[in-house]
Scaffold this motif. Sequence first.
Motif, PDB file in Angstrom:
ATOM      1  N   GLY A 149       0.800  -1.216   0.000  1.00  0.00           N
ATOM      2  CA  GLY A 149       0.000   0.000   0.000  1.00  0.00           C
ATOM      3  C   GLY A 149       0.835   1.270   0.000  1.00  0.00           C
ATOM      4  N   LEU A 150       0.267   2.318  -0.561  1.00  0.00           N
ATOM      5  CA  LEU A 150       0.912   3.626  -0.578  1.00  0.00           C
ATOM      6  C   LEU A 150       0.523   4.385   0.689  1.00  0.00           C
ATOM      7  N   ASP A 151       1.445   5.135   1.236  1.00  0.00           N
ATOM      8  CA  ASP A 151       1.172   5.968   2.406  1.00  0.00           C
ATOM      9  C   ASP A 151       0.859   7.379   1.923  1.00  0.00           C
ATOM     10  N   LEU A 152      -0.429   7.706   1.907  1.00  0.00           N
ATOM     11  CA  LEU A 152      -0.863   9.009   1.411  1.00  0.00           C
ATOM     12  C   LEU A 152      -1.371   9.899   2.537  1.00  0.00           C
ATOM     13  N   THR A 153      -0.924   9.633   3.759  1.00  0.00           N
ATOM     14  CA  THR A 153      -1.445  10.374   4.916  1.00  0.00           C
ATOM     15  C   THR A 153      -0.700  11.673   5.176  1.00  0.00           C
ATOM     16  N   ARG A 154       0.625  11.684   4.942  1.00  0.00           N
ATOM     17  CA  ARG A 154       1.414  12.889   5.208  1.00  0.00           C
ATOM     18  C   ARG A 154       2.690  12.861   4.390  1.00  0.00           C
ATOM     19  N   CYS A 155       3.333  14.000   4.310  1.00  0.00           N
ATOM     20  CA  CYS A 155       4.544  14.137   3.505  1.00  0.00           C
ATOM     21  C   CYS A 155       5.717  13.422   4.173  1.00  0.00           C
ATOM     22  N   ALA A 160       4.154  17.196   6.842  1.00  0.00           N
ATOM     23  CA  ALA A 160       2.890  17.920   6.660  1.00  0.00           C
ATOM     24  C   ALA A 160       1.820  17.001   6.091  1.00  0.00           C
ATOM     25  N   ALA A 161       0.560  17.258   6.486  1.00  0.00           N
ATOM     26  CA  ALA A 161      -0.551  16.441   6.006  1.00  0.00           C
ATOM     27  C   ALA A 161      -1.358  17.142   4.924  1.00  0.00           C
ATOM     28  N   ALA A 172       7.088   4.907  -1.768  1.00  0.00           N
ATOM     29  CA  ALA A 172       5.629   4.804  -1.940  1.00  0.00           C
ATOM     30  C   ALA A 172       4.892   5.699  -0.949  1.00  0.00           C
ATOM     31  N   ALA A 173       5.531   6.781  -0.543  1.00  0.00           N
ATOM     32  CA  ALA A 173       4.924   7.721   0.395  1.00  0.00           C
ATOM     33  C   ALA A 173       4.654   9.047  -0.303  1.00  0.00           C
ATOM     34  N   ALA A 174       3.642   9.758   0.216  1.00  0.00           N
ATOM     35  CA  ALA A 174       3.272  11.054  -0.355  1.00  0.00           C
ATOM     36  C   ALA A 174       4.346  12.104  -0.072  1.00  0.00           C
ATOM     37  N   ILE A 175       4.414  13.082  -0.970  1.00  0.00           N
ATOM     38  CA  ILE A 175       5.329  14.214  -0.834  1.00  0.00           C
ATOM     39  C   ILE A 175       4.525  15.487  -1.108  1.00  0.00           C
ATOM     40  N   SER A 176       4.694  16.480  -0.260  1.00  0.00           N
ATOM     41  CA  SER A 176       4.002  17.757  -0.463  1.00  0.00           C
ATOM     42  C   SER A 176       4.723  18.572  -1.528  1.00  0.00           C
ATOM     43  N   ARG A 177       4.075  19.637  -1.975  1.00  0.00           N
ATOM     44  CA  ARG A 177       4.716  20.510  -2.967  1.00  0.00           C
ATOM     45  C   ARG A 177       6.004  21.116  -2.398  1.00  0.00           C
ATOM     46  N   ALA A 178       5.938  21.508  -1.132  1.00  0.00           N
ATOM     47  CA  ALA A 178       7.134  22.092  -0.516  1.00  0.00           C
ATOM     48  C   ALA A 178       8.246  21.059  -0.396  1.00  0.00           C
ATOM     49  N   GLY A 179       7.880  19.836  -0.026  1.00  0.00           N
ATOM     50  CA  GLY A 179       8.877  18.784   0.124  1.00  0.00           C
ATOM     51  C   GLY A 179       9.451  18.311  -1.195  1.00  0.00           C
ATOM     52  N   ALA A 180       8.713  18.532  -2.275  1.00  0.00           N
ATOM     53  CA  ALA A 180       9.154  18.063  -3.598  1.00  0.00           C
ATOM     54  C   ALA A 180       9.954  19.110  -4.360  1.00  0.00           C
ATOM     55  N   GLU A 181      10.063  20.303  -3.816  1.00  0.00           N
ATOM     56  CA  GLU A 181      10.675  21.402  -4.578  1.00  0.00           C
ATOM     57  C   GLU A 181      12.076  21.034  -5.065  1.00  0.00           C
ATOM     58  N   GLY A 182      12.245  21.142  -6.389  1.00  0.00           N
ATOM     59  CA  GLY A 182      13.516  20.821  -7.013  1.00  0.00           C
ATOM     60  C   GLY A 182      13.649  19.366  -7.435  1.00  0.00           C
ATOM     61  N   TYR A 183      12.692  18.513  -6.992  1.00  0.00           N
ATOM     62  CA  TYR A 183      12.765  17.081  -7.304  1.00  0.00           C
ATOM     63  C   TYR A 183      11.495  16.576  -7.999  1.00  0.00           C
ATOM     64  N   LEU A 195      -7.128  11.654  -2.750  1.00  0.00           N
ATOM     65  CA  LEU A 195      -7.114  12.206  -1.396  1.00  0.00           C
ATOM     66  C   LEU A 195      -8.475  12.752  -0.995  1.00  0.00           C
ATOM     67  N   GLU A 196      -9.152  13.363  -1.941  1.00  0.00           N
ATOM     68  CA  GLU A 196     -10.373  14.100  -1.629  1.00  0.00           C
ATOM     69  C   GLU A 196     -11.646  13.326  -1.930  1.00  0.00           C
ATOM     70  N   GLY A 197     -11.521  12.206  -2.676  1.00  0.00           N
ATOM     71  CA  GLY A 197     -12.712  11.496  -3.115  1.00  0.00           C
ATOM     72  C   GLY A 197     -13.329  12.171  -4.325  1.00  0.00           C
ATOM     73  N   GLY A 198     -14.488  11.699  -4.706  1.00  0.00           N
ATOM     74  CA  GLY A 198     -15.178  12.286  -5.847  1.00  0.00           C
ATOM     75  C   GLY A 198     -14.568  11.859  -7.165  1.00  0.00           C
ATOM     76  N   SER A 199     -14.942  12.556  -8.213  1.00  0.00           N
ATOM     77  CA  SER A 199     -14.479  12.224  -9.553  1.00  0.00           C
ATOM     78  C   SER A 199     -13.192  12.975  -9.859  1.00  0.00           C
ATOM     79  N   GLY A 200     -12.543  12.578 -10.964  1.00  0.00           N
ATOM     80  CA  GLY A 200     -11.328  13.254 -11.379  1.00  0.00           C
ATOM     81  C   GLY A 200     -11.418  13.677 -12.832  1.00  0.00           C
ATOM     82  N   ASP A 201     -10.609  14.670 -13.205  1.00  0.00           N
ATOM     83  CA  ASP A 201     -10.552  15.020 -14.623  1.00  0.00           C
ATOM     84  C   ASP A 201      -9.627  14.037 -15.327  1.00  0.00           C
ATOM     85  N   TRP A 202      -9.528  14.153 -16.655  1.00  0.00           N
ATOM     86  CA  TRP A 202      -8.760  13.176 -17.402  1.00  0.00           C
ATOM     87  C   TRP A 202      -7.274  13.221 -17.057  1.00  0.00           C
ATOM     88  N   ASN A 203      -6.739  14.403 -16.818  1.00  0.00           N
ATOM     89  CA  ASN A 203      -5.336  14.482 -16.429  1.00  0.00           C
ATOM     90  C   ASN A 203      -5.094  13.738 -15.119  1.00  0.00           C
TER      91      ASN A 203
END
Length: 244
Positions: A149-155, A160-161, A172-183, A195-203
């Motif tokens: 399983g992927l850990d999508l709970t926090r960066c 950060a969550a 296989a863990a989530a990364i925030s935008r701040a944590g990913a900067e430059g990578y 993360l949010e549920g509901g439907s998604g766009d094609w992208n």
Amino acid sequence: MPALTTSAIVCAVRAHGEHGAIARLLTPDHGLLPGYVRGGRSRAMRPVLLPGNVVKAEFRARTEEQLAGLTVELAHSRAPLLAEPLPAAAIDWSCALTAAALPEATPYPALHQALDGVLGAVEAAPAARGWAVALVRYELLLLAELGFGLDLTRCAATGAADDLAFVSPRSAAAISRAGAEGYENRLLPLPPFLLEGGSGDWNGIMDGLRLTGFFLERSVLTDRRADVLAARERLVDRLKRAVA
């Protein structure tokens, strides 16, 4: 399993002998079970033993080690969908994945319910966007059920969550935008709908398929399962053409 009668989803069928077939069915309470269907290649049985169909199955075996004899009765047919390229590819892939990934005779009730939901969505939705999100979620659930399983709970980088936007292919863990900067180019995009549920766009849907596909190929569909990955490639290719 000397004898068992249950509802089941047909996941895979292969010829055995001159007239028979070995079918692998996903049951609600006993997981993936194989059985030999006498006359399984006959004109009467071919429309029944199609991936995605729901059957009433009766397994009978003298011992636990013996391949069970299997008789099936059609409960719900999804055969008409197999004439439509995109729904057919979705059914082919989701059932082939299930048959290839799961160990036999291990209960996965959540996966049975989820696969039935995906197939029902393919059947009911007027367009692929209506079921593609459910398919991505099914793949994510399958990874989790098999221990990948992927850990999508926090960066993983900052703790950060919120503002999670990527997944590390290594951890296989989530990364925030701040944590990913430059990578960012080394990470896999994390679509908001996971993360949010509901439907998604094609992208987002295509990002979701890339995400789950990476971990399925790395952790689950290895070595002898190249033919199963080919079914996924057909599906992704048809989805790309559908939205182009």
